[in-house]
Design an enzyme around this catalytic site. Structure first.
Site, PDB file in Angstrom:
ATOM      1  N   GLU A 134     111.006 -30.158  30.432  1.00 25.76           N
ATOM      2  CA  GLU A 134     110.980 -30.840  31.730  1.00 25.76           C
ATOM      3  C   GLU A 134     111.447 -29.899  32.836  1.00 25.76           C
ATOM      4  O   GLU A 134     112.643 -29.797  33.089  1.00 25.76           O
ATOM      5  CB  GLU A 134     111.870 -32.071  31.681  1.00 25.76           C
ATOM      6  N   TYR A 135     110.564 -29.295  33.545  1.00 25.37           N
ATOM      7  CA  TYR A 135     109.111 -29.192  33.470  1.00 25.37           C
ATOM      8  C   TYR A 135     108.742 -27.765  33.839  1.00 25.37           C
ATOM      9  O   TYR A 135     109.491 -27.122  34.585  1.00 25.37           O
ATOM     10  CB  TYR A 135     108.438 -30.164  34.453  1.00 25.37           C
TER      11      TYR A 135
END
Length: 363
Positions: A134-135
């Protein structure tokens, strides 16, 4: 030993033709693996392990060394056994993202990481591996993600051929949309590589709104007539990008977001708020039910977004319940998706939502 060229790369996955009913188990939350009702699930993700920031080998901490064997044993011996996947990463912010950015930047470091994940998975008896990154922050990191997935998949094929064991599954938790449209520079996931090398991906179709904003909003809107921040848009973007619907396992929430209202008499979706509500801005589903009952809260269903919200005493909470989960699972079925998953085990109450989702998928 077979080479990748000897293997059919067009996998008709997910491997469970009846569909994936997944859930993440946060090992650090205190909800015991022995308490998981496996009758509602097919796949459980152990969350999370991290690579060492220097060596890039997977770091199995003393805590994990104690937790993992019980997790595997508990889930393997049930009357309703499930497959287990080891998830790496998680929502730990910039520090975790930097580790993965560094390890994915060169073939040598990718190999160190990949080899260590296979070793750990086989040592403990996992059925697969999951990357929760993420991310990726730019196109360069997206390119490296594509290379990581390709080399990871090829290594899994080789290892399965050499060991005579079933190939480990390879999955990934990803942004709800194939493209980043809400923050940072525009960028897109490597959809072709994902479709070719992952068994499936888990779009995280939640966290659309929170107390980072000064207005209330549904945490997991199925539809949104005012913007692209919705599950229907996100799933559609993945399909449009070229990922097979059967390789999309849609994320569902077992928690809600809370706000303190600017004016308690103005209490709909999109109304002004002045900070986080009880629970530090987040309630597990069972806490939502307690809040509603203890405060005699007003509970409303919003048909435009397919979400619930309740309010009492100047506080507001947006969440899913069994009704909206039924809508969302039926949406996943209607789009031909591979299944669904929940974040996270331990947040449900008496398995109300988990049971509803399972029944909705099967009917």
């Amino acid at each position: 030993m077979a080479s990748p060229m000897d293997v059919d790369e067009s996998y008709p996955s997910p491997p469970d033709r009846k569909g994936i009913k997944g859930a993440y188990w946060p090992s650090f939350e205190g909800f015991e693996a022995s308490s998981i009702d496996t009758s509602y699930f097919t796949h459980i993700f152990y969350a999370f392990l991290l690579p060492d920031p220097v060596t890039f080998k997977l770091n199995v901490t003393p805590f994990d060394q104690q937790k993992i064997p019980g997790f595997i044993e508990n889930l393997r011996t049930r009357n309703s056994p499930v497959k287990t996947l080891l998830s790496m990463g998680g929502g730990g912010g910039d520090a975790i993202a930097l580790i993965f950015a560094n390890l994915s930047g060169a073939q040598e470091t990718r190999k160190v990481f990949i080899d260590s994940t296979i070793e750990v998975a086989r040592t403990y008896g996992f059925d697969g591996l999951d990357l929760d990154l993420e991310y990726p922050v730019n196109d360069h990191e997206m390119i490296n993600l594509a290379l990581l997935l390709q080399e990871w998949h090829e290594a899994l094929v080789h290892e399965a051929s050499a060991s005579g064991k079933p190939r480990l599954l390879l999955t990934a938790a990803v942004y709800y949309s194939s493209q980043f449209t809400t923050y940072g520079l525009p960028r897109s996931y490597p959809a072709d590589s994902i479709n070719k090398y992952a068994d499936w991906i888990n779009p995280m179709c939640y966290d659309y709104h929170g107390t980072r904003e000064n207005f209330t909003g549904p945490n997991a809107a199925l539809y949104n007539p005012k913007s692209n921040v919705s599950t229907s848009f996100g799933i559609g973007s993945w399909i449009q990008a070229g990922v097979s619907p059967k390789k999309l396992v849609m994320g569902l929430q077992l928690y809600g977001r809370t706000w303190k209202l600017l004016d308690p008499n103005v209490n709909g979706i999109g109304t002004r708020a002045v900070g986080e509500g009880p629970g530090g801005g987040i309630f597990d589903y069972y806490q939502v039910l307690e809040f509603d009952k203890e405060n005699n809260a007003i509970v409303n269903f919003d048909g435009q977004t397919v979400s619930y919200y309740s309010y009492a005493g100047g506080f507001w909470v947006g969440y899913d319940d069994s009704v909206t989960i039924d809508w969302e699972v039926q949406f996943a079925r209607s789009r031909g998706l591979g299944g669904y998953f929940f974040w996270a085990l331990g947040q449900d109450k008496d398995w109300i939502i988990s049971k509803q989702a399972s029944n909705s998928w099967d009917r």
